[in-house]
Design a protein around this motif. Structure first.
Motif, mmCIF file in Angstrom:
data_model
loop_
_atom_site.group_PDB
_atom_site.id
_atom_site.type_symbol
_atom_site.label_atom_id
_atom_site.label_comp_id
_atom_site.label_asym_id
_atom_site.label_seq_id
_atom_site.Cartn_x
_atom_site.Cartn_y
_atom_site.Cartn_z
ATOM 1 N N HIS A 209 0.826 -1.213 0.000
ATOM 2 C CA HIS A 209 0.000 0.000 0.000
ATOM 3 C C HIS A 209 0.862 1.265 0.000
ATOM 4 C CE1 HIS A 209 -3.360 -2.639 0.690
ATOM 5 N NE2 HIS A 209 -2.664 -3.206 1.657
ATOM 6 N N ARG A 210 2.013 1.174 -0.624
ATOM 7 C CA ARG A 210 2.994 2.267 -0.615
ATOM 8 C C ARG A 210 2.431 3.585 -1.129
ATOM 9 N NH1 ARG A 210 8.159 0.912 -3.804
ATOM 10 N NH2 ARG A 210 7.836 -0.850 -2.460
ATOM 11 N N GLN A 211 1.700 3.550 -2.240
ATOM 12 C CA GLN A 211 1.191 4.785 -2.844
ATOM 13 C C GLN A 211 0.181 5.480 -1.934
ATOM 14 O OE1 GLN A 211 2.492 6.268 -5.466
ATOM 15 N NE2 GLN A 211 1.125 7.984 -5.080
ATOM 16 N N GLN A 212 -0.732 4.717 -1.341
ATOM 17 C CA GLN A 212 -1.713 5.313 -0.427
ATOM 18 C C GLN A 212 -1.030 5.902 0.804
ATOM 19 O OE1 GLN A 212 -4.286 1.741 -0.303
ATOM 20 N NE2 GLN A 212 -5.971 3.208 -0.488
ATOM 21 N N ILE A 213 -0.039 5.211 1.332
ATOM 22 C CA ILE A 213 0.691 5.706 2.500
ATOM 23 C C ILE A 213 1.435 6.983 2.138
ATOM 24 C CG2 ILE A 213 2.590 5.215 4.097
ATOM 25 C CD1 ILE A 213 1.638 2.242 3.985
ATOM 26 N N LYS A 214 2.030 7.016 0.971
ATOM 27 C CA LYS A 214 2.734 8.215 0.508
ATOM 28 C C LYS A 214 1.781 9.405 0.420
ATOM 29 C CE LYS A 214 5.639 9.767 -3.299
ATOM 30 N NZ LYS A 214 6.225 9.407 -4.598
ATOM 31 N N GLU A 215 0.584 9.172 -0.112
ATOM 32 C CA GLU A 215 -0.412 10.243 -0.203
ATOM 33 C C GLU A 215 -0.890 10.679 1.180
ATOM 34 O OE1 GLU A 215 -3.634 9.304 -2.896
ATOM 35 O OE2 GLU A 215 -2.211 8.457 -4.336
ATOM 36 N N LEU A 216 -1.022 9.726 2.095
ATOM 37 C CA LEU A 216 -1.468 10.051 3.452
ATOM 38 C C LEU A 216 -0.477 10.944 4.165
ATOM 39 C CD1 LEU A 216 -3.447 9.642 5.851
ATOM 40 C CD2 LEU A 216 -2.085 7.624 6.451
ATOM 41 N N ILE A 217 0.798 10.611 4.089
ATOM 42 C CA ILE A 217 1.793 11.364 4.856
ATOM 43 C C ILE A 217 2.281 12.619 4.143
ATOM 44 C CG2 ILE A 217 2.522 9.342 6.154
ATOM 45 C CD1 ILE A 217 4.981 9.164 4.424
ATOM 46 N N SER A 218 1.902 12.783 2.889
ATOM 47 C CA SER A 218 2.309 13.959 2.141
ATOM 48 C C SER A 218 1.555 15.197 2.629
ATOM 49 C CB SER A 218 2.031 13.764 0.654
ATOM 50 O OG SER A 218 2.281 14.961 -0.044
ATOM 51 N N ALA B 9 -9.668 3.652 4.023
ATOM 52 C CA ALA B 9 -9.283 2.573 3.105
ATOM 53 C C ALA B 9 -8.145 1.739 3.696
ATOM 54 C CB ALA B 9 -8.876 3.154 1.758
ATOM 55 N N LEU B 10 -7.142 2.388 4.264
ATOM 56 C CA LEU B 10 -5.988 1.667 4.806
ATOM 57 C C LEU B 10 -6.326 0.849 6.050
ATOM 58 C CD1 LEU B 10 -3.071 4.244 4.360
ATOM 59 C CD2 LEU B 10 -3.423 2.099 3.114
ATOM 60 N N LEU B 11 -7.326 1.276 6.806
ATOM 61 C CA LEU B 11 -7.725 0.505 7.995
ATOM 62 C C LEU B 11 -8.270 -0.872 7.618
ATOM 63 C CD1 LEU B 11 -9.326 3.175 10.344
ATOM 64 C CD2 LEU B 11 -7.412 1.660 10.890
ATOM 65 N N GLN B 12 -8.699 -1.026 6.384
ATOM 66 C CA GLN B 12 -9.225 -2.309 5.919
ATOM 67 C C GLN B 12 -8.117 -3.217 5.383
ATOM 68 O OE1 GLN B 12 -12.468 -2.626 6.639
ATOM 69 N NE2 GLN B 12 -12.336 -0.500 7.313
ATOM 70 N N THR B 13 -6.886 -2.749 5.442
ATOM 71 C CA THR B 13 -5.757 -3.495 4.874
ATOM 72 C C THR B 13 -4.741 -3.840 5.958
ATOM 73 O OG1 THR B 13 -4.387 -1.547 4.432
ATOM 74 C CG2 THR B 13 -6.026 -2.131 2.747
ATOM 75 N N SER B 14 -3.610 -4.361 5.509
ATOM 76 C CA SER B 14 -2.520 -4.704 6.433
ATOM 77 C C SER B 14 -1.617 -3.521 6.742
ATOM 78 C CB SER B 14 -1.683 -5.837 5.834
ATOM 79 O OG SER B 14 -1.131 -5.415 4.592
ATOM 80 N N ALA B 15 -1.924 -2.353 6.221
ATOM 81 C CA ALA B 15 -1.088 -1.172 6.461
ATOM 82 C C ALA B 15 -1.155 -0.715 7.917
ATOM 83 C CB ALA B 15 -1.498 -0.040 5.538
#
Length: 154
Positions: free
Chosen positions: A16-25, A70-76
């Motif tokens: 989930h690298r792209q979503q995490i990148k967008e979250l912390i940006s 979205a990320l809470l539903q994943t392993s992120a």
């Protein structure tokens, strides 16, 4: 006291690298296709990037909240502890320590669910029965209401 669930974000999660990148940006996204289409030189590209108008505050927070949901539903995100506390500020206080790892202390109000080798920090999530809070560098974001959470100590 209320029981809160504490989730830590795995910043190294490859899936989930792209979503995490967008979250912390902290920089709003710029459509790169516009840059390619309208920039004939590096100088023009830099001018467009410098003139790029940031999205509105409410829209920016809303985007962060959508990504968190979205990320809470994943392993992120992984559940690291259940914390009995008076409020979300207490949760962060109990799961941070300057002198040693917080999870190595014998705290009767914390039930460890998985090992996390770090303190609670920005982009981690605190949940109670129905509310979700995103820990932010300047406070908390109420993910359900998509707004900055204002904590009132009274």
């Amino acid at each position: 006291m209320q029981t809160y669930s504490l989730y830590h974000l795995d910043h190294q999660n490859v899936e989930h690298r792209q979503q995490i990148k967008e979250l912390i940006s902290t920089i709003p996204k710029l459509d790169e296709s516009l840059i390619r289409q309208y920039c004939s030189s590096r100088k023009k590209e830099l001018q467009i990037r410098d003139a790029f108008i940031e999205v509105g505050h409410a829209e920016f927070v809303s985007q962060k909240c959508q990504i968190v949901n979205a990320l809470l539903q994943t392993s992120a995100y992984s559940l690291v502890a259940k914390v009995k506390a008076h409020n979300i500020v207490d949760v962060v206080t109990k799961t941070n320590s300057i002198n040693c790892y917080w999870f190595m202390k014998k705290l009767k109000n914390i039930s460890l669910k998985s090992l996390s080798e770090r303190d609670t920090r920005s982009y981690d999530v605190i949940k109670d029965d129905e509310k979700i809070y995103l820990v932010n560098g300047v406070g908390f974001i109420d993910v359900n209401k998509q707004c900055i959470f204002k904590y009132d100590e009274q």
